[in-house]
Design a protein around this motif. Structure first.
Motif, short mmCIF file in Angstrom:
data_model
loop_
_atom_site.label_atom_id
_atom_site.label_comp_id
_atom_site.label_asym_id
_atom_site.label_seq_id
_atom_site.Cartn_x
_atom_site.Cartn_y
_atom_site.Cartn_z
N ILE A 1 0.84 -1.21 0.00
CA ILE A 1 0.00 0.00 0.00
C ILE A 1 0.87 1.25 0.00
O ILE A 1 0.63 2.19 -0.75
CB ILE A 1 -0.98 -0.01 1.19
CG1 ILE A 1 -2.02 -1.11 0.99
CG2 ILE A 1 -1.64 1.35 1.38
CD1 ILE A 1 -2.90 -1.38 2.19
N PHE A 2 1.91 1.25 0.81
CA PHE A 2 2.83 2.40 0.85
C PHE A 2 3.43 2.65 -0.53
O PHE A 2 3.45 3.79 -1.01
CB PHE A 2 3.95 2.13 1.88
CG PHE A 2 4.95 3.24 1.99
CD1 PHE A 2 4.69 4.35 2.77
CD2 PHE A 2 6.15 3.19 1.28
CE1 PHE A 2 5.61 5.38 2.86
CE2 PHE A 2 7.07 4.21 1.36
CZ PHE A 2 6.80 5.32 2.17
N LEU A 3 3.89 1.59 -1.19
CA LEU A 3 4.54 1.75 -2.49
C LEU A 3 3.56 2.13 -3.61
O LEU A 3 3.99 2.61 -4.65
CB LEU A 3 5.31 0.49 -2.86
CG LEU A 3 6.55 0.24 -1.99
CD1 LEU A 3 7.16 -1.11 -2.34
CD2 LEU A 3 7.56 1.35 -2.14
N PHE B 1 1.45 4.55 -3.30
CA PHE B 1 1.25 5.99 -3.19
C PHE B 1 2.53 6.79 -2.99
O PHE B 1 2.55 7.99 -3.24
CB PHE B 1 0.32 6.30 -2.02
CG PHE B 1 -1.04 5.67 -2.17
CD1 PHE B 1 -1.98 6.24 -3.00
CD2 PHE B 1 -1.36 4.51 -1.49
CE1 PHE B 1 -3.23 5.67 -3.15
CE2 PHE B 1 -2.61 3.92 -1.62
CZ PHE B 1 -3.55 4.51 -2.46
N PHE B 2 3.60 6.16 -2.54
CA PHE B 2 4.82 6.88 -2.17
C PHE B 2 6.05 6.21 -2.74
O PHE B 2 6.06 5.00 -2.97
CB PHE B 2 4.95 6.95 -0.64
CG PHE B 2 3.79 7.60 0.03
CD1 PHE B 2 3.67 8.97 0.08
CD2 PHE B 2 2.79 6.83 0.61
CE1 PHE B 2 2.58 9.57 0.70
CE2 PHE B 2 1.70 7.41 1.24
CZ PHE B 2 1.60 8.79 1.28
N ARG B 3 7.10 7.01 -2.94
CA ARG B 3 8.41 6.51 -3.33
C ARG B 3 9.46 7.32 -2.56
O ARG B 3 9.21 8.45 -2.16
CB ARG B 3 8.67 6.70 -4.82
CG ARG B 3 7.83 5.82 -5.73
CD ARG B 3 8.32 4.38 -5.70
NE ARG B 3 7.72 3.58 -6.73
CZ ARG B 3 6.58 2.95 -6.64
NH1 ARG B 3 5.86 3.05 -5.57
NH2 ARG B 3 6.13 2.20 -7.63
N ILE B 4 10.62 6.74 -2.43
CA ILE B 4 11.75 7.44 -1.82
C ILE B 4 12.76 7.69 -2.92
O ILE B 4 13.04 6.82 -3.75
CB ILE B 4 12.35 6.61 -0.68
CG1 ILE B 4 11.31 6.46 0.44
CG2 ILE B 4 13.64 7.26 -0.14
CD1 ILE B 4 11.70 5.52 1.55
N ALA B 5 13.31 8.91 -2.94
CA ALA B 5 14.30 9.29 -3.95
C ALA B 5 15.47 9.98 -3.27
O ALA B 5 15.34 10.46 -2.14
CB ALA B 5 13.66 10.22 -4.99
N THR B 6 16.58 10.02 -3.96
CA THR B 6 17.78 10.70 -3.46
C THR B 6 18.15 11.81 -4.43
O THR B 6 18.21 11.59 -5.64
CB THR B 6 18.95 9.70 -3.34
OG1 THR B 6 18.55 8.63 -2.48
CG2 THR B 6 20.19 10.37 -2.75
N LEU C 1 14.27 12.06 -0.24
CA LEU C 1 12.97 12.68 -0.45
C LEU C 1 11.88 11.63 -0.37
O LEU C 1 12.04 10.52 -0.88
CB LEU C 1 12.90 13.34 -1.83
CG LEU C 1 14.03 14.27 -2.24
CD1 LEU C 1 13.84 14.72 -3.68
CD2 LEU C 1 14.09 15.46 -1.29
N LEU C 2 10.76 11.99 0.23
CA LEU C 2 9.56 11.16 0.18
C LEU C 2 8.63 11.80 -0.83
O LEU C 2 8.28 12.98 -0.71
CB LEU C 2 8.89 11.07 1.56
CG LEU C 2 7.63 10.20 1.61
CD1 LEU C 2 7.94 8.75 1.26
CD2 LEU C 2 6.99 10.29 2.99
N LEU C 3 8.25 11.03 -1.84
CA LEU C 3 7.40 11.53 -2.92
C LEU C 3 6.01 10.93 -2.83
O LEU C 3 5.86 9.75 -2.57
CB LEU C 3 7.97 11.15 -4.29
CG LEU C 3 9.42 11.42 -4.58
CD1 LEU C 3 9.78 10.88 -5.95
CD2 LEU C 3 9.71 12.89 -4.49
N ASN C 4 5.00 11.76 -3.11
CA ASN C 4 3.65 11.25 -3.32
C ASN C 4 3.51 11.10 -4.83
O ASN C 4 3.55 12.10 -5.56
CB ASN C 4 2.61 12.22 -2.76
CG ASN C 4 1.21 11.70 -2.91
OD1 ASN C 4 0.86 11.09 -3.91
ND2 ASN C 4 0.38 11.95 -1.91
N THR C 5 3.33 9.88 -5.29
CA THR C 5 3.29 9.63 -6.73
C THR C 5 1.88 9.61 -7.31
O THR C 5 1.72 9.44 -8.51
CB THR C 5 3.99 8.29 -7.07
OG1 THR C 5 3.36 7.25 -6.33
CG2 THR C 5 5.47 8.34 -6.73
#
Length: 167
Positions: free
Chosen positions: A29-31, A33-38, A54-58
């Motif tokens: 579920i987390f993945l 809606f969200f991703r982590i980026a550098t 960074l925490l992104l809302n995709t």
């Protein structure tokens, strides 16, 4: 010394499987809606530094349009770097003008305390078309962004990967 284990303290195989299943569901579920980026590079200095996480809302922009000053990650297969992070400066319908190294949106001079240093750039004038945004890096003198023909204005539906919601 031998320790005794009560029935209530025993971890059963069923409990372990439940824990694993719940963890996988939560992660899935987390993945969705969200991703982590550098962050890689310095085009967003002083706001974001090289190496920042960074925490992104995709999924946010599937429901609403980007807003002025949102920080977004853009996906472009045609650029040397596949993902770039920039700030939304102009939204659809906005008239963006850069004159004498000053930024104007709809003829209003924009005061930007978040930029790294005074901008030194060519003059530019355009109106952002429907479904697009004009983006710039906060380190204006070292950013490839909507001012360049290589990047241009960004399509909200196909090119914005996500909105930065946490650093």
């Amino acid at each position: 010394m031998v320790a005794e284990i009560n029935k209530s303290e025993k971890i059963t195989l069923r409990d372990l499987i439940k824990t694993i299943v719940v963890s996988v569901v939560i992660a899935g579920i987390f993945l969705m809606f969200f991703r982590i980026a550098t962050v890689q590079g310095n085009s967003m200095d002083k706001t974001l530094a090289d190496g920042d996480k960074l925490l992104l809302n995709t999924t946010l922009y599937k429901m609403e349009k980007p807003k002025y000053k949102d920080i977004v990650v853009i996906k472009r297969d045609d650029l040397p770097v596949k993902f770039i992070v920039k700030r939304v400066i102009g939204i659809e319908g906005d008239k963006v003008r850069i004159k004498d190294n000053k930024l104007y949106i709809n003829e209003e001079l924009i005061q930007e305390d978040y930029i790294n240093e005074e901008m030194k750039t060519d003059n530019l004038e355009l109106t952002v078309t429907e479904g697009k945004v004009f983006v710039m890096g906060d380190n204006r003198n070292y950013s490839t962004d909507s001012r360049s023909k290589q990047v241009g204005v960004i399509d909200c539906k196909s090119e914005i990967y996500g909105k930065v919601i946490f650093v």
